[in-house]
Enzyme design. Structure first.
Site, short mmCIF file in Angstrom:
data_model
loop_
_atom_site.label_atom_id
_atom_site.label_comp_id
_atom_site.label_asym_id
_atom_site.label_seq_id
_atom_site.Cartn_x
_atom_site.Cartn_y
_atom_site.Cartn_z
N CYS A 177 0.87 -1.18 0.00
CA CYS A 177 0.00 0.00 0.00
C CYS A 177 0.91 1.23 0.00
O CYS A 177 1.97 1.20 -0.60
CB CYS A 177 -0.96 -0.02 1.19
SG CYS A 177 -0.16 0.03 2.80
N ALA A 178 0.51 2.29 0.67
CA ALA A 178 1.34 3.49 0.73
C ALA A 178 2.38 3.41 1.85
O ALA A 178 3.53 3.78 1.66
CB ALA A 178 0.47 4.73 0.91
#
Length: 103
Positions: free
Chosen positions: A69-70
């Site tokens: 993800c981030a």
């Protein structure tokens, strides 16, 4: 407890993400489509975290899975969700930019 958290939120220092990919691991990017479009690992599959429960049947349980993800928080949740649904070989790759450097 520390090992549990490392396992949940990160791959741990001994995880060879490059080897996992060479062994056929699928990279699941659980960010939103907009985040994914702004940059992603080539060959990764975008399944936003909120859509993942409804798309489990699209994934092959016989292959390793790397979530990203981030920052690693959503991918940690995705790892837990996949493991709870019978995926035996799931790794949290953390943030996609960091993971990209490891593969």
């Amino acid at each position: 407890m520390l090992d549990f958290l490392k396992n949940l939120f990160g791959g741990g220092p001994s995880t060879d993400f490059g080897q996992l990919v060479r062994d056929g691991a699928k990279i699941i990017d659980v960010r939103t489509p907009g985040e994914y479009q702004s940059g992603h690992i080539p060959g990764s599959i975008n399944i936003p975290l909120n859509e993942l429960p409804g798309k489990l049947q699209q994934l092959d349980k016989s292959k390793p899975v790397i979530t990203c993800c981030a920052s690693g928080m959503r991918s940690g949740s995705a790892k837990s969700l996949l493991a709870a649904n019978g995926f035996p070989d799931v790794h949290n790759g953390g943030g996609w930019t960091s993971l990209q450097q490891k593969i």
